[in-house]
Design a protein around this motif. Structure first.
Motif, PDB file in Angstrom:
ATOM      1  N   ALA A   1      33.958  37.737  25.533  1.00 18.05           N
ATOM      2  CA  ALA A   1      33.838  38.428  26.819  1.00 18.05           C
ATOM      3  C   ALA A   1      35.208  38.868  27.359  1.00 18.05           C
ATOM      4  O   ALA A   1      35.285  39.490  28.417  1.00 18.05           O
ATOM      5  N   ASP A   2      36.281  38.552  26.615  1.00 18.42           N
ATOM      6  CA  ASP A   2      37.645  38.834  27.065  1.00 18.42           C
ATOM      7  C   ASP A   2      37.869  38.304  28.475  1.00 18.42           C
ATOM      8  O   ASP A   2      38.285  39.022  29.383  1.00 18.42           O
ATOM      9  N   ARG A   3      37.562  37.012  28.638  1.00 13.06           N
ATOM     10  CA  ARG A   3      37.710  36.378  29.948  1.00 13.06           C
ATOM     11  C   ARG A   3      38.452  35.061  29.770  1.00 13.06           C
ATOM     12  O   ARG A   3      38.057  34.216  28.973  1.00 13.06           O
ATOM     13  N   LEU A   4      39.542  34.902  30.515  1.00 11.39           N
ATOM     14  CA  LEU A   4      40.314  33.669  30.474  1.00 11.39           C
ATOM     15  C   LEU A   4      40.562  33.191  31.895  1.00 11.39           C
ATOM     16  O   LEU A   4      40.802  34.003  32.796  1.00 11.39           O
ATOM     17  N   VAL A   5      40.461  31.883  32.091  1.00  8.24           N
ATOM     18  CA  VAL A   5      40.890  31.288  33.355  1.00  8.24           C
ATOM     19  C   VAL A   5      42.207  30.591  33.035  1.00  8.24           C
ATOM     20  O   VAL A   5      42.251  29.677  32.208  1.00  8.24           O
ATOM     21  N   VAL A   6      43.264  31.092  33.652  1.00  4.04           N
ATOM     22  CA  VAL A   6      44.614  30.632  33.325  1.00  4.04           C
ATOM     23  C   VAL A   6      45.365  30.291  34.598  1.00  4.04           C
ATOM     24  O   VAL A   6      45.221  30.973  35.620  1.00  4.04           O
ATOM     25  N   GLN A   7      46.154  29.233  34.531  1.00  4.25           N
ATOM     26  CA  GLN A   7      47.054  28.891  35.632  1.00  4.25           C
ATOM     27  C   GLN A   7      48.482  29.231  35.220  1.00  4.25           C
ATOM     28  O   GLN A   7      48.835  29.125  34.045  1.00  4.25           O
ATOM     29  N   ALA A   8      49.290  29.616  36.191  1.00  2.53           N
ATOM     30  CA  ALA A   8      50.734  29.631  36.024  1.00  2.53           C
ATOM     31  C   ALA A   8      51.234  28.439  36.823  1.00  2.53           C
ATOM     32  O   ALA A   8      50.836  28.266  37.983  1.00  2.53           O
ATOM     33  N   GLY A   9      52.050  27.590  36.213  1.00  2.00           N
ATOM     34  CA  GLY A   9      52.492  26.386  36.894  1.00  2.00           C
ATOM     35  C   GLY A   9      53.977  26.145  36.729  1.00  2.00           C
ATOM     36  O   GLY A   9      54.595  26.595  35.761  1.00  2.00           O
ATOM     37  N   VAL A  10      54.525  25.421  37.697  1.00  2.00           N
ATOM     38  CA  VAL A  10      55.922  25.011  37.640  1.00  2.00           C
ATOM     39  C   VAL A  10      55.976  23.499  37.881  1.00  2.00           C
ATOM     40  O   VAL A  10      55.552  23.028  38.942  1.00  2.00           O
TER      41      VAL A  10
END
Length: 167
Positions: free
Chosen positions: A66-75
Motif C-alpha cells: 500500500a506504500d504506507r509507513l508510520v515513521v517517527q523522527a526522534g532525537v
C-alpha cells in the motif's frame, strides 16, 4: 555482501529516552518526518538539552504493497524531556538489537537491510515484529543518522547505523 560481508552484531541496549514526532508517509514523502529533525534539535537546545546520540527514524508500521509507513523522527536525550504540540516524549525499549553500520548514500540502505534480514533468518533469530493484514508492526526498528548534514552535505559520505530489536 556490502562491506566485505561481515556479520551484523548483536548488542544489548538499555532504555533510551527521546523526543519524537510521528507521521504516516509513503516511500517518496520521507521529508515529512526527516525535515523535522533539525527543528527538534533546536527545540531541545532552547530548553537546555543536547542530543544524547544520533537522530533516528523509527519505523513503526510498514505496508509496502500500500506504500504506507508510520515513521517517527526522534532525537535521543540524556534525561526524559516533556513533549509539546506534536512532539512527544517516549523511550526506545531495552533489549537485544541486531545492528549494522552503513557508510554511504541512504539510497543504498535497502540492500543493507535485506542482508541483515537474511542473516537474522539464517541464524534462527526472531525480530520484534508482527505481521497483520500485510502490515509489519515493528517493536523497535531504527536508522540512526550519525552524520551532521550541515558538516557533510555529500550523502555518499554519510554514516548510518541500523538497529533492529530482537523479540
Amino acid at each position: 555482501m556490502g562491506e566485505g560481508g561481515h556479520m551484523p552484531q548483536i548488542i544489548e541496549l538499555p532504555e533510551r529516552p527521546y523526543v519524537g514526532v510521528r507521521a504516516t508517509i509513503t516511500m517518496t514523502t520521507f521529508g515529512v518526518v526527516g525535515d523535522r529533525i533539525a527543528g527538534i534539535i533546536a527545540w531541545l537546545a532552547e530548553r537546555g538539552h543536547h542530543p544524547a546520540d544520533a537522530p533516528f527514524f523509527r519505523y513503526e508500521e510498514i505496508d509496502m504493497a500500500a506504500d504506507r509507513l508510520v515513521v517517527q523522527a526522534g532525537v535521543p536525550v540524556a534525561v526524559p524531556v516533556e513533549g509539546e504540540g506534536d512532539l512527544f516524549a517516549a523511550v526506545l525499549p531495552a533489549g537485544r538489537y541486531v545492528t549494522e553500520s552503513h557508510h554511504g548514500h541512504p539510497d543504498q540502505l535497502f540492500g543493507v537491510i535485506e542482508s541483515v534480514l537474511t542473516r537474522v533468518e539464517e541464524q534462527g533469530l526472531t525480530l520484534d515484529m508482527t505481521e497483520k493484514d500485510g502490515t509489519e508492526h515493528w517493536g523497535c526498528r531504527l536508522e540512526l543518522y550519525r552524520t551532521n548534514p550541515l558538516e557533510e552535505p555529500d550523502l555518499n559520505n554519510w554514516d548510518i547505523d541500523l538497529q533492529f530489536r530482537l523479540s
